[in-house]
Scaffold this active site. Structure first.
Site, mmCIF file in Angstrom:
data_model
loop_
_atom_site.group_PDB
_atom_site.id
_atom_site.type_symbol
_atom_site.label_atom_id
_atom_site.label_comp_id
_atom_site.label_asym_id
_atom_site.label_seq_id
_atom_site.Cartn_x
_atom_site.Cartn_y
_atom_site.Cartn_z
ATOM 1 N N ASP A 67 0.811 -1.207 0.000
ATOM 2 C CA ASP A 67 0.000 0.000 0.000
ATOM 3 C C ASP A 67 0.851 1.268 0.000
ATOM 4 O O ASP A 67 2.069 1.226 0.154
ATOM 5 C CB ASP A 67 -0.928 0.005 1.219
ATOM 6 C CG ASP A 67 -0.255 -0.492 2.500
ATOM 7 O OD1 ASP A 67 0.951 -0.237 2.659
ATOM 8 O OD2 ASP A 67 -0.926 -1.125 3.316
ATOM 9 N N ASN A 136 -7.853 -3.664 14.406
ATOM 10 C CA ASN A 136 -9.226 -3.980 13.985
ATOM 11 C C ASN A 136 -9.268 -5.117 12.971
ATOM 12 O O ASN A 136 -10.299 -5.376 12.362
ATOM 13 C CB ASN A 136 -9.911 -2.737 13.413
ATOM 14 C CG ASN A 136 -9.214 -2.191 12.164
ATOM 15 O OD1 ASN A 136 -8.215 -2.753 11.700
ATOM 16 N ND2 ASN A 136 -9.738 -1.104 11.624
ATOM 17 N N HIS A 138 -7.421 -5.310 10.161
ATOM 18 C CA HIS A 138 -7.154 -4.977 8.764
ATOM 19 C C HIS A 138 -5.806 -5.537 8.311
ATOM 20 O O HIS A 138 -4.874 -5.665 9.106
ATOM 21 C CB HIS A 138 -7.248 -3.466 8.501
ATOM 22 C CG HIS A 138 -6.091 -2.657 8.996
ATOM 23 N ND1 HIS A 138 -6.222 -1.718 9.997
ATOM 24 C CD2 HIS A 138 -4.791 -2.597 8.610
ATOM 25 C CE1 HIS A 138 -5.055 -1.128 10.205
ATOM 26 N NE2 HIS A 138 -4.166 -1.659 9.379
ATOM 27 N N GLU A 143 -9.854 -2.374 5.207
ATOM 28 C CA GLU A 143 -10.501 -2.088 6.473
ATOM 29 C C GLU A 143 -11.761 -2.947 6.657
ATOM 30 O O GLU A 143 -12.318 -3.471 5.688
ATOM 31 C CB GLU A 143 -10.892 -0.603 6.518
ATOM 32 C CG GLU A 143 -9.722 0.367 6.378
ATOM 33 C CD GLU A 143 -8.934 0.540 7.665
ATOM 34 O OE1 GLU A 143 -9.152 -0.237 8.618
ATOM 35 O OE2 GLU A 143 -8.101 1.459 7.723
#
Length: 254
Positions: A67, A136, A138, A143
């Site tokens: 990314d 979380n 990801h 996400e």
């Protein structure tokens, strides 16, 4: 899935670097999918040490990064391109032409995502994908949501992720709100996956990803469907898993 418990972060980094170095030695022109963040820094440091000793050769290795922030130039100290050069590329003999990272300055999201997918396809896919995991769940910047995004896409970062990354910027307001990221399909098509995790803040995400239901609300849970995943994590990150499963010196196999 094979899970290895590391004694501490240094042990985690050595174990992860061992797996990556084995890939490099077995296939000198391998395609490595690389990750950023705090977790891989020790792994990259160990790879550099072995390179300096003459144990590794990166001259034929090709890389694709997971990314990049949208809106940041490659020479911006907060960009992931800058991170990769600082923590690995500038210290080994990998040719610049073999390095692939999303272009954060491309405003046309559709164009950039198509370009990056084509890069991955032209390389013949990823041999080994290195991953971290967010609190979380990801992976990359995929996400939690209602579906698994398949290939490279532009994502709006959640408040949770912005808060987690704010420590790298002068203020929270400076954290980019968008990023280009490989999609779940890109990641899952890798021949092998290595996930590393450290610290108690990752414990719930680790448990939910590997022992909870497969759901886009926990993007890492998709890894349960891959047939060649290795996890290297310290005891804090594995705390909830260790309550139910014993990990021997040979690793836990699920």
């Amino acid at each position: 899935m094979r899970v290895y418990k590391a004694k501490d972060y240094n042990d985690l980094s050595r174990k992860a670097a061992n797996i990556i170095s084995a890939q490099i030695i077995m296939k000198p022109d391998a395609v490595l999918g690389l990750a950023t963040g705090e977790s891989p820094i020790g792994t990259y440091k160990q790879l550099i040490e072995w390179y300096n000793k003459g144990d590794l050769d990166f001259s034929e290795i090709r890389t694709v990064n997971l990314d990049e922030y949208k809106g940041l130039a490659a020479d911006n100290p907060q960009s992931y391109a800058y991170y990769m050069h600082t923590n690995l590329f500038d210290s080994v003999n990998i040719p610049a032409v073999n390095i692939n990272i999303p272009n954060g300055l491309e405003d046309d999201s559709v164009k950039e995502c198509m370009r990056y997918d084509n890069v991955i396809h032209q390389l013949g896919g990823i041999d080994l994908q290195l991953l971290g995991i967010g609190g979380n769940g990801h992976i990359g910047f995929n996400e939690p949501g209602n579906n698994f995004n398949k290939e490279t896409h532009c994502v709006t970062l959640t408040d949770n992720t912005i808060d987690a990354n704010a420590r790298f910027f002068a203020s929270r307001d400076e954290v980019p709100r968008y990023a280009y990221t490989m999609g779940i399909k890109n990641i899952m098509q890798a021949k092998s996956i290595l996930l590393i995790a450290s610290g108690e803040a990752k414990a719930q995400a680790m448990y939910d990803s590997f022992y909870g239901p497969i759901t886009p609300n926990v993007p890492g849970s998709i890894l349960q469907l891959h047939n060649n995943v290795t996890v290297v994590a310290d005891e804090a990150a594995l705390a909830l898993i260790l309550k139910e499963h014993e990990i021997t010196s040979g690793g836990l196999i699920k």
